[in-house]
Each structure stands twice: as structure tokens, then as C-alpha cells.
Design a protein around this motif. Structure first.
Motif, mmCIF file in Angstrom:
data_model
loop_
_atom_site.group_PDB
_atom_site.id
_atom_site.type_symbol
_atom_site.label_atom_id
_atom_site.label_comp_id
_atom_site.label_asym_id
_atom_site.label_seq_id
_atom_site.Cartn_x
_atom_site.Cartn_y
_atom_site.Cartn_z
ATOM 1 N N GLU A 176 28.154 -3.087 -33.550
ATOM 2 C CA GLU A 176 29.272 -2.800 -33.817
ATOM 3 C C GLU A 176 29.879 -3.016 -34.956
ATOM 4 O O GLU A 176 30.559 -1.780 -35.665
ATOM 5 C CB GLU A 176 29.690 -2.814 -32.056
ATOM 6 C CG GLU A 176 29.112 -2.148 -31.190
ATOM 7 C CD GLU A 176 30.605 -2.568 -29.741
ATOM 8 O OE1 GLU A 176 30.702 -3.481 -30.288
ATOM 9 O OE2 GLU A 176 30.022 -1.992 -28.851
ATOM 10 N N SER A 177 29.392 -4.452 -35.779
ATOM 11 C CA SER A 177 30.349 -4.610 -36.331
ATOM 12 C C SER A 177 30.038 -4.551 -37.588
ATOM 13 O O SER A 177 29.584 -6.537 -37.773
ATOM 14 C CB SER A 177 31.720 -5.300 -36.403
ATOM 15 O OG SER A 177 31.077 -6.587 -35.600
ATOM 16 N N GLU B 14 27.796 -6.341 -40.317
ATOM 17 C CA GLU B 14 27.494 -7.159 -41.347
ATOM 18 C C GLU B 14 26.307 -7.334 -42.279
ATOM 19 O O GLU B 14 25.326 -7.685 -41.161
ATOM 20 C CB GLU B 14 27.947 -8.410 -41.678
ATOM 21 C CG GLU B 14 29.306 -7.877 -41.405
ATOM 22 C CD GLU B 14 30.977 -9.422 -41.089
ATOM 23 O OE1 GLU B 14 30.069 -10.358 -41.120
ATOM 24 O OE2 GLU B 14 32.028 -9.614 -40.936
#
Length: 277
Positions: A135-136, A138
Motif C-alpha cells: 500500500e505504501s 518503497e
């Protein structure tokens, strides 16, 4: 619920395994896939945690419910979907890998592998962490994605069985519980008979099952557990060799020294000099 994430190709190109496309479906009766041969150039793993669905293989409709899963190799024809009246909850991953595991070797030699697995083997938290990272996303999370996928594959390797397998999951659990007890209490005077009795099987049956599930005989496993304890005591205490032998389950220090040197290549006192703090 229909959640899915596509991950970019990793910046580091040497992970032994890496997810490409992951998802979690539940209450999604429209879920149905039909892919022609050669279309998907990755492994495709689906695990069913609730509800019902199906997969077609060579004209046969194979029902898929809680505790069942399937894994397709690269390029395989694929046809599967949820039961419209009782749609499955399924967690899935498309992934690439360069590792060699019996699970993947079985898949590569077929056009699809269908199995049962233990839904309570701790897989859900691993998937959930993968979803949170997606979802996020990196790039710093790439090593964790690879590690989580590897954990899923190893957990399945230890907690799954072909649909028509010879060793049911409850028997696997019984043997592994026995192995854990042997590990915790390796100093006990175990015999094949006492180990088999603990598991609830005859000696012959226990030996066959243990070798099949653990990949080694009970006596070899016991010796490895005893040596692991001995190495810890050698590195972290000043106990005598004779005392360490007894604490580790060896009744004679001379036999302990002989076995230790055979396995480790050096005698216990030399190991202590090399690894004690």
C-alpha cells in the motif's frame, strides 16, 4: 472485497524470489480466470482460506475449499474461479524465483500442483504484512518482500500435502510436535521405541513417517539436537567436557567426543577455543 497490487520490478536484480502481483479476494463471486498457455510468465499461487471455488485441470473440475490451494508453473494453461453462490476467500501471488525447492520442482514437472495446507500455520500475518508494504511501496522494502515470499514458500513446504498425498496434515503435526519435544528434552535417554510411543505409532511406522516428514531418521535428528546443545554449552559456559556430554544426552564423554569430531571435524575443546566468548 477485491484488493490487488502490482509491484515494480526490484531495483536489485539478485533476489532468490520476488512477488510481482499479489491480492486478496473475498465476497467476490465474479472472480474467474482463464489464461491460455504461455500467457503468464510467472508462478501463480492461490491459497483458499474460506468459501469455495474450483480449478480445471485436463478437463477435470477440482473443488477448492478452505485449506486447499494450487500452484501453476510459468506458461501453464490456467482456468479457475470462485463459486458464485459461496465465493472463496483467496490470497494469491504471482512471483518469480531462482531457488530450487521440492514444492517448485513438483510444479515444474507438471502443468499444475494441487494441495492441501494448514490454514492455521501462520500464513495470514505474512500475507497481511506484504499487503501493508504494498500500500505504501518503497524500494527499501524490497528485501522484506523477498523474505516474506520465501517464508510463505517454506511454510507451505512444511505444512502442505498433495491432494492425494500419503501423509495427512494431522499426522505431519503429530510428528513435528514429537520432534519439538525431542529437541527440548534431548538429554533424555530416548530410544526409537520411546519416541514412537510419544507420537502414538509403532516403531516401524514412526521411523517411516519421521523420515518422510523431517527428511532424516529420528536418531540422526536426536544426535543433531544434542550436538546443538553441546555447542551452545561449549561456547557459553566453563562446564567440563564430561558435564557437557551428560547435559546434552551423551552418557559417555568418550562417545560424545567421537561423535562431535565426526560431525564437526574438530574435537569439543578446539571448538570451545574457537567460539567461546
Amino acid at each position: 472485497m477485491n484488493k490487488q497490487w502490482v509491484l515494480p520490478a526490484p531495483a536489485y536484480m539478485h533476489y532468490v524470489c520476488y512477488p510481482e502481483f499479489i491480492g486478496h479476494y473475498s465476497d467476490f463471486p465474479q472472480h474467474a480466470e482463464r489464461r491460455s498457455e504461455g500467457l503468464l510468465n510467472s508462478y501463480n499461487l492461490h491459497l483458499v482460506f474460506a468459501g469455495e471455488g474450483y480449478v480445471f485441470q485436463e478437463g477435470e473440475r477440482i473443488p477448492m475449499g478452505r485449506g486447499r490451494g494450487f500452484l501453476f508453473p510459468k506458461g501453464a494453461y490456467q482456468q479457475y474461479g470462485a463459486d458464485p453462490n459461496h465465493p472463496w476467500e483467496v490470497r494469491w501471488i504471482h512471483f518469480g524465483t531462482s531457488i530450487s525447492l521440492p514444492l517448485l520442482e513438483e510444479v515444474d514437472q507438471s502443468r499444475g500442483y494441487f494441495f492441501t495446507f494448514d490454514p492455521d500455520a501462520g500464513l495470514i500475518p505474512v500475507f497481511e504484512e506484504m499487503y501493508r508494504l504494498s500500500e505504501s511501496f518503497e524500494t527499501s522494502c524490497e528485501p522484506r518482500f523477498s523474505a516474506l515470499l520465501y517464508e510463505i514458500l517454506i511454510t507451505l513446504l512444511q505444512n502442505s500435502e498433495p491432494l492425494h498425498g500419503s501423509v495427512p496434515l494431522e499426522i505431519r503435526h503429530s510428528i513435528r510436535r514429537t520432534a519439538d519435544m525431542i529437541h527440548r528434552e534431548c538429554e533424555r535417554p530416548w530410544t526409537l521405541e520411546t519416541m514412537a510411543k510419544l507420537a502414538g505409532y509403532s516403531s516401524y511406522h514412526f521411523l517411516r513417517l519421521f523420515r518422510s516428514i523431517m527428511g532424516k531418521t529420528p536418531n540422526r535428528y536426536l544426535t543433531e539436537c544434542r550436538l546443538a546443545r553441546a555447542k551452545l554449552l561449549l561456547a557459553s559456559t566453563s562446564l567440563s567436557i564430561a558435564h557437557i556430554a551428560l547435559e546434552s544426552g551423551f552418557r559417555q564423554s568418550s562417545y560424545f567426543i567421537k561423535v562431535f569430531k565426526q560431525v564437526e571435524g574438530i574435537p569439543p575443546n578446539q571448538y570451545r577455543r574457537a567460539f567461546s566468548s
